[in-house]
Design an enzyme around this catalytic site. Sequence first.
Site, mmCIF file in Angstrom:
data_model
loop_
_atom_site.group_PDB
_atom_site.id
_atom_site.type_symbol
_atom_site.label_atom_id
_atom_site.label_comp_id
_atom_site.label_asym_id
_atom_site.label_seq_id
_atom_site.Cartn_x
_atom_site.Cartn_y
_atom_site.Cartn_z
ATOM 1 N N HIS A 378 38.524 48.172 52.714
ATOM 2 C CA HIS A 378 38.265 49.615 52.671
ATOM 3 C C HIS A 378 39.376 50.478 53.239
ATOM 4 O O HIS A 378 39.318 51.695 53.123
ATOM 5 C CB HIS A 378 36.967 49.939 53.421
ATOM 6 C CG HIS A 378 35.734 49.682 52.618
ATOM 7 N ND1 HIS A 378 35.048 50.662 51.954
ATOM 8 C CD2 HIS A 378 35.072 48.532 52.354
ATOM 9 C CE1 HIS A 378 34.008 50.145 51.327
ATOM 10 N NE2 HIS A 378 33.998 48.845 51.559
ATOM 11 N N LYS A 506 33.354 65.539 54.726
ATOM 12 C CA LYS A 506 33.651 64.129 54.933
ATOM 13 C C LYS A 506 33.899 63.925 56.416
ATOM 14 O O LYS A 506 33.954 64.904 57.170
ATOM 15 C CB LYS A 506 34.875 63.692 54.123
ATOM 16 C CG LYS A 506 36.100 64.596 54.334
ATOM 17 C CD LYS A 506 37.260 64.192 53.426
ATOM 18 C CE LYS A 506 37.027 64.662 52.014
ATOM 19 N NZ LYS A 506 37.175 63.607 51.025
ATOM 20 N N ARG A 507 34.065 62.692 56.864
ATOM 21 C CA ARG A 507 34.371 62.479 58.270
ATOM 22 C C ARG A 507 35.655 63.226 58.643
ATOM 23 O O ARG A 507 36.582 63.335 57.833
ATOM 24 C CB ARG A 507 34.531 60.984 58.571
ATOM 25 C CG ARG A 507 33.223 60.230 58.668
ATOM 26 C CD ARG A 507 32.307 60.733 59.767
ATOM 27 N NE ARG A 507 32.772 60.377 61.081
ATOM 28 C CZ ARG A 507 32.286 59.379 61.796
ATOM 29 N NH1 ARG A 507 31.319 58.618 61.325
ATOM 30 N NH2 ARG A 507 32.743 59.128 63.011
ATOM 31 N N LYS A 512 42.608 62.704 56.507
ATOM 32 C CA LYS A 512 41.888 63.463 55.475
ATOM 33 C C LYS A 512 42.355 64.924 55.416
ATOM 34 O O LYS A 512 42.029 65.653 54.507
ATOM 35 C CB LYS A 512 40.384 63.372 55.706
ATOM 36 C CG LYS A 512 39.837 61.943 55.543
ATOM 37 C CD LYS A 512 38.348 61.885 55.808
ATOM 38 C CE LYS A 512 37.795 60.470 55.769
ATOM 39 N NZ LYS A 512 37.731 59.912 54.405
ATOM 40 N N THR A 614 34.390 58.571 48.022
ATOM 41 C CA THR A 614 33.234 58.481 47.127
ATOM 42 C C THR A 614 32.691 59.872 46.833
ATOM 43 O O THR A 614 32.151 60.118 45.770
ATOM 44 C CB THR A 614 32.137 57.595 47.741
ATOM 45 O OG1 THR A 614 31.890 58.028 49.088
ATOM 46 C CG2 THR A 614 32.552 56.146 47.759
ATOM 47 N N LYS A 618 31.339 62.226 43.248
ATOM 48 C CA LYS A 618 30.056 62.931 43.187
ATOM 49 C C LYS A 618 30.271 64.412 42.862
ATOM 50 O O LYS A 618 29.516 65.019 42.098
ATOM 51 C CB LYS A 618 29.312 62.784 44.514
ATOM 52 C CG LYS A 618 28.862 61.355 44.821
ATOM 53 C CD LYS A 618 28.090 61.312 46.128
ATOM 54 C CE LYS A 618 27.590 59.910 46.457
ATOM 55 N NZ LYS A 618 28.666 58.997 46.871
#
Length: 796
Positions: A378, A506-507, A512, A614, A618
């Site tokens: 991951h 998101k986290r 990110k 992910t 979506k």
Amino acid sequence: MSRPLTDQEKRKQISIRGIVGVENVAELKKGFNRHLHFTLVKDRNVATTRDYYFALAHTVRDHLVGRWIRTQQYYYEKDPKRIYYLSLEFYMGRTLQNTMINLGLQNACDEAIYQLGLDIEELEEIEEDAGLGNGGLGRLAACFLDSMATLGLAAYGYGIRYEYGIFNQKIRDGWQVEEADDWLRHGNPWEKARPEYMLPIHFYGRVEHTQTGVKWVDTQVVLALPYDTPVPGYMNNTVNTMRLWSARAPNDFNLKDFNVGDYIQAVLDRNLAENISRVLYPNDNFFEGKELRLKQEYFVVAATLQDIIRRFKASKFGSTESVRTAFDSFPDQVAIQLNDTHPAMAIPELMRVFLDIERLPWEKAWDITTRTFAYTNHTVLPEALERWPVELVEKLLPRHLQIIYEINQRHLDRVAALFPKDLDRLRRMSLIEEEGVKRINMAHLCIVGSHAVNGVAKIHSEIVKSKVNSASLFLTQENKVKFAQYLEKEYKVKINPASMFDVQVKRIHEYKRQLMNCLHIITMYNRIKRDPMKLFVPRTVIIGGKAAPGYHMAKMIIKLITSVGHVVNNDPVVGNKLKVIFLENYRVSLAEKVIPATDLSEQISTAGTEASGTGNMKFMLNGALTIGTMDGANVEMAEEAGEENLFIFGMRVEDVAELDRRGYNAQEYYDRLPELKQVIDQIKSGFFSPKDPDMFRDMVNMLFHHDRFKVFADYEAYVKCQDKVSQLYMNTKEWTKMVIRNIASSGKFSSDRTIKEYARDIWHVEPSDLKIPPPNVPRDVADEMLANDTAEKLHM
């Protein structure tokens, strides 16, 4: 008593009855009232909204049970290859609505609850999220369970029943504060304890080499109590099982080691054993090497493998006279998927069982083991890779350390035979890292012990090889209005539903790059302030996500976002042109609200750092357009929809590598870009933190001197790309065309497609379109249906 219906409501009811069937509605109402009385021991005079939720949940669960039992009977009789998905995280969210949809009961339940004078949406909101995961890894596991059931695979999810899931996030004065997620305090109507399958798990002790073989003795025993949760497929009557283990102390735990006078303390010390399943570690993409965490990882794999072997031995394949012959078919009947390295100890544990208990020779045991396991990686972030200290493993799992050393020696012997005298290669490929504290590289163990290794996106699989070895548009607008009302109620900020909903949820993590998003917010703010009369496309920027409790920089990023939001949202010059919301306690049930309301999805990680993402898929499926780098699944999204139908900007993987070779100098960008300079100067000077002007100086220092993720290097391209986004948003026709192209191209990103590929390429099984007969069909008729494969004739 339900209230009288108006004529309009009666017409609506008649219309719905044609869809749902009067019998179904009546049966559901009867079941609801039965559970309210006999399960919850309440009547309508004293029942609370929570009681009504539980009554509905138990009623829906009744419709699962027959299908669940029938599915397991079918697997026992047909004995297909079983798929076991091992994960330390399952981010399930809420269960009620998903179950109603998959059983085809949603309309009937809606009508039944309406006739009872209750609001089904209000009841659904009562359910606690099962937040047994941190982010994408755990959510992927949840989606995969759903797809495996929908595709008719004989699949099981195995994990830990954490008493406390991912913490609840509160924002106090702009700072994140963590609160315990006591999600089980009211009970869980979806799970069933299975004490009859409780299993012993061993820790510590020592290894003895005897004439009859190796023995692991003087161990401390903890019991693993399984709780089963049904996982229904979509409209196929298949109901698979997620089995989560809870730690329990044996009745004699510590008692034999105490004098009589210490009985009370000995009983209290039972908590030491039961702490194993107490709480989910809240770190996403960060490895925290604690003894309790290693205990959790071994606890789940040891219990799961005992369960798998028990089930295999009960099958026709495992019940032959010769144990050695029986296990020959093990990889043909059992596939075990390791979701990241967290369950990596399953590899030496299965070897221990084969060697020490089943008495198989090494070569045979290793061949069976490698043909059974497959591994999904991951992350390639070095701080996220699990590396357990040898000293800790030796203390906790002494026999496993011996086995790992033997695996490593045989592995290095093969490498040395292929590359003689290449000592550097031997060092790099070893499972044991010798520099500094000796550690076991768990990713290397997974790779060596598995027959298939994959990343979670195409680009990530390539990186792993080199580094690690439709809703209508009208309905999207309706969702925006609904979500704007939710935001106004929760955050007391007036939201313009016609504004562009620009979302990054998101986290919180430096890679990110929520920080780059924040720099763009400040840039937009400065432009409005500089020329208030200039045309500006209104935006509502929504950022949400949890920071790991010990991740200081991530918490500072949250504080900066909330501080900027406070300034922007209260500036009368800005008005409704720009609003900034930090979503508190982002979780699955909140994602269900925000994702369908999003116009622009922010997927802006530094190229080469995001395993997949992910959420990006979506958002695409729900009609949002993506602004993003060529990273993770963004690459495949661009391939499917065409790069011209996404807003792609910034460095590619090769550009990042070239910049690393040249040397990244943040000062160059600061000196060259006036808007960037203004933004950074404002943050540094305390413009957004007037009570504490130095609050963000460490963050600014990081951006100049320690920014591994190169925010400044992509800032200019990001801002220019955002300008293109605003221009297109004004052209409703062209924006809509791009949305339609994205939705039409999103089919590939169904987890059903992913699981079909896993099934055929990794697990070597074919998805089944055979539908399990519903529970009300007599057994002889069901058998005939299954035999003739007349799935299309089944009454759903």
